[in-house]
Design an enzyme around this catalytic site. Structure first.
Site, PDB file in Angstrom:
ATOM      1  N   LYS A 115      53.110  29.420  38.335  1.00  0.00           N
ATOM      2  CA  LYS A 115      52.160  29.167  39.419  1.00  0.00           C
ATOM      3  C   LYS A 115      52.757  28.253  40.482  1.00  0.00           C
ATOM      4  CE  LYS A 115      47.654  30.227  37.544  1.00  0.00           C
ATOM      5  NZ  LYS A 115      46.302  29.769  37.266  1.00  0.00           N
ATOM      6  N   LYS A 197      52.262  41.033  33.485  1.00  0.00           N
ATOM      7  CA  LYS A 197      50.879  41.154  32.983  1.00  0.00           C
ATOM      8  C   LYS A 197      49.925  41.533  34.123  1.00  0.00           C
ATOM      9  CE  LYS A 197      48.885  36.645  33.573  1.00  0.00           C
ATOM     10  NZ  LYS A 197      48.122  35.529  33.200  1.00  0.00           N
ATOM     11  N   LYS A 200      44.565  39.457  38.463  1.00  0.00           N
ATOM     12  CA  LYS A 200      43.758  39.706  39.671  1.00  0.00           C
ATOM     13  C   LYS A 200      44.472  39.228  40.930  1.00  0.00           C
ATOM     14  CE  LYS A 200      40.742  36.505  37.388  1.00  0.00           C
ATOM     15  NZ  LYS A 200      39.518  36.327  36.719  1.00  0.00           N
TER      16      LYS A 200
HETATM   17  P1  TYM Z   1      42.039  33.264  32.645  1.00  0.00           P
HETATM   18  O1  TYM Z   1      40.822  33.017  33.449  1.00  0.00           O
HETATM   19  O2  TYM Z   1      43.332  33.467  33.356  1.00  0.00           O
HETATM   20  O3  TYM Z   1      41.823  34.503  31.701  1.00  0.00           O
HETATM   21  C1  TYM Z   1      40.693  34.620  30.845  1.00  0.00           C
HETATM   22  C2  TYM Z   1      41.115  35.258  29.532  1.00  0.00           C
HETATM   23  O4  TYM Z   1      41.695  36.545  29.778  1.00  0.00           O
HETATM   24  C3  TYM Z   1      42.958  36.636  29.126  1.00  0.00           C
HETATM   25  N1  TYM Z   1      43.846  37.487  29.939  1.00  0.00           N
HETATM   26  C4  TYM Z   1      44.493  38.563  29.472  1.00  0.00           C
HETATM   27  N2  TYM Z   1      44.517  39.136  28.256  1.00  0.00           N
HETATM   28  C5  TYM Z   1      45.278  40.244  28.111  1.00  0.00           C
HETATM   29  N3  TYM Z   1      45.994  40.810  29.131  1.00  0.00           N
HETATM   30  C6  TYM Z   1      45.989  40.268  30.364  1.00  0.00           C
HETATM   31  N4  TYM Z   1      46.681  40.851  31.352  1.00  0.00           N
HETATM   32  C7  TYM Z   1      45.207  39.091  30.585  1.00  0.00           C
HETATM   33  N5  TYM Z   1      44.981  38.312  31.667  1.00  0.00           N
HETATM   34  C8  TYM Z   1      44.142  37.335  31.258  1.00  0.00           C
HETATM   35  C9  TYM Z   1      43.464  35.199  29.060  1.00  0.00           C
HETATM   36  O5  TYM Z   1      44.424  35.042  28.047  1.00  0.00           O
HETATM   37  C10 TYM Z   1      42.188  34.433  28.797  1.00  0.00           C
HETATM   38  O6  TYM Z   1      41.890  34.387  27.434  1.00  0.00           O
HETATM   39  N6  TYM Z   1      43.173  28.649  31.098  1.00  0.00           N
HETATM   40  C11 TYM Z   1      42.366  29.810  30.835  1.00  0.00           C
HETATM   41  C12 TYM Z   1      40.881  29.527  30.860  1.00  0.00           C
HETATM   42  C13 TYM Z   1      40.460  28.391  29.993  1.00  0.00           C
HETATM   43  C14 TYM Z   1      40.276  28.434  28.589  1.00  0.00           C
HETATM   44  C15 TYM Z   1      39.848  27.119  28.247  1.00  0.00           C
HETATM   45  C16 TYM Z   1      40.443  29.421  27.637  1.00  0.00           C
HETATM   46  C17 TYM Z   1      40.153  27.144  30.413  1.00  0.00           C
HETATM   47  N7  TYM Z   1      39.778  26.382  29.361  1.00  0.00           N
HETATM   48  C18 TYM Z   1      39.584  26.800  26.922  1.00  0.00           C
HETATM   49  C19 TYM Z   1      40.179  29.093  26.314  1.00  0.00           C
HETATM   50  C20 TYM Z   1      39.747  27.781  25.965  1.00  0.00           C
HETATM   51  C21 TYM Z   1      42.630  30.854  31.902  1.00  0.00           C
HETATM   52  O7  TYM Z   1      43.085  30.551  32.960  1.00  0.00           O
HETATM   53  O8  TYM Z   1      42.208  32.112  31.557  1.00  0.00           O
END
Ligand code: TYM
Length: 333
Positions: A115, A197, A200
């Site tokens: 990032k 991966k 969005k």
């Molecule tokens: P975020 O918002 O980027 O994504 C949400 C969830 O989607 C999963 N994910 C994917 N899984 C499979 N293939 C993909 N291409 C893909 N893109 C996203 C992510 O692994 C995630 O589970 N930091 C986290 C949010 C967060 C969080 C937490 C998660 C904040 N606090 C505490 C668990 C526990 C994030 O940015 O996810």
């Protein structure tokens, strides 16, 4: 919440409509987990501002993300579904935990490296300490399990290390959480560059399926998906595009890889891509319908997230006062 059940926490950023990656890797698994666990799911808006956000757009996306969460089957009465910013304990605990986290540890986070390369003009301190806030999200509830996609594994590992370090320093307190990463679909890849991966933030709209895309759009994006020149539907090394489509098809239909290979034996990629597109569009259809209904009832959404935040605060205030006591702050009352 019922006490004897184990506790789940997970979160998703409100940076736009959920992608098929978010859905298959994480959110889809959240609803069934409500059967067996006490579940807490959060729209993590504090995390979202680590990259520049237009305030009006963030507010709109946040409401949409909340409605989508419910449309994906999260029951706001049984589980806790809330906005992270509505519970100040997350940020407060994050401060304490940041004092138990090393600069070196945070520097090794691959998402930070990615990032900061992508947003070179805004490498803010929040982007750097983001994983500490994520650890606070999880540890504030003493969650046992964290359902996430593979890209969050390193952050979860850090949360575990922080919990263990805190426990060593101040005596056993935090539950050391385990990840819950699906065997299939933990890393859904871009349709245009299947070594990356699905995200969005991809500039090419054809790379990414949004779960609110209509059927025609979904089918069209799959038709354009990058594959290879072999014209044979089989899961094999080096066939990243096809492997990704097989994974998606399998997770949507429940068919095994062998069944899929047999189903498309002798058929071309055109037939296969169409079948994947239709399977995805049909599976997402009920979510789109439910989402539209929920977005038409903002009062209901507000009631749900207000109550969710209250219940969340009740849990974490207790954690936080115990943490403050452990680290040596004078009791406030
Ligand atoms: P975020 O918002 O980027 O994504 C949400 C969830 O989607 C999963 N994910 C994917 N899984 C499979 N293939 C993909 N291409 C893909 N893109 C996203 C992510 O692994 C995630 O589970 N930091 C986290 C949010 C967060 C969080 C937490 C998660 C904040 N606090 C505490 C668990 C526990 C994030 O940015 O996810």
């Amino acid at each position: 919440m019922e006490n004897e059940k184990k506790l789940i926490f997970s979160g998703i950023q409100p940076t736009g409509t959920f992608t098929l990656g978010n859905y298959i890797g994480a959110v889809r698994n959240w609803a069934p987990l409500q059967e067996e666990y006490n579940c807490i799911y959060s729209i993590v808006d504090l995390h979202a501002i680590t990259v520049t956000q237009d305030p009006a757009t963030l507010r709109k996306h946040s409401m949409e993300a909340y409605a989508l969460l419910l449309a994906c089957g999260i029951d706001p009465k049984r589980s806790i579904a809330f906005f992270q910013s509505h519970n100040p304990s997350h940020a407060e605990l994050s401060w304490v935990l940041s004092c138990a986290t090393q600069f070196g540890e945070l520097s090794r986070m691959t998402q930070f490296k990615d990032k900061s390369a992508k947003h070179a003009d805004n490498i803010n301190a929040g982007l750097f300490t983001y994983p500490v806030l994520m650890a606070a999200d999880i540890l504030a509830y003493n969650a046992d399990l964290v359902p996430i996609g593979a890209d969050q594994k390193q952050h979860l590992e850090l949360a575990r290390n922080i919990a263990q370090r805190f426990n060593q320093r101040y005596g056993d307190f935090f539950t050391v959480p385990d990840g819950y990463i699906p065997k299939l679909g933990a890393r859904v890849m871009s349709l245009q560059n299947p070594t990356k991966k699905m995200s969005k933030s991809d500039e090419n709209p054809n790379a990414c399926i949004l779960i609110l895309d209509d059927k025609d759009t979904i089918v069209r994006k799959f038709k354009r998906a990058v594959t290879d020149s072999e014209a044979c539907v089989r899961y094999a090394e080096g066939k990243d595009g096809i492997n990704n489509l097989i994974t998606i098809y399998s997770s949507m239909t429940g068919k095994t890889v062998e069944e899929i290979e047999r189903e498309f034996d002798g058929k071309g990629y055109g037939d296969f891509k169409l079948a994947v597109g239709e399977a995805v569009a049909d599976a997402l259809e009920p979510i789109r319908t439910e989402y539209a209904k929920l977005m038409g009832d903002k009062a209901y959404l507000k009631e749900c997230y207000t109550e969710g935040a209250e219940r969340a605060r009740r849990i974490t205030q207790r954690t936080l006062s115990k943490v403050y006591r452990k680290v040596g702050f004078v009791d406030a009352r």
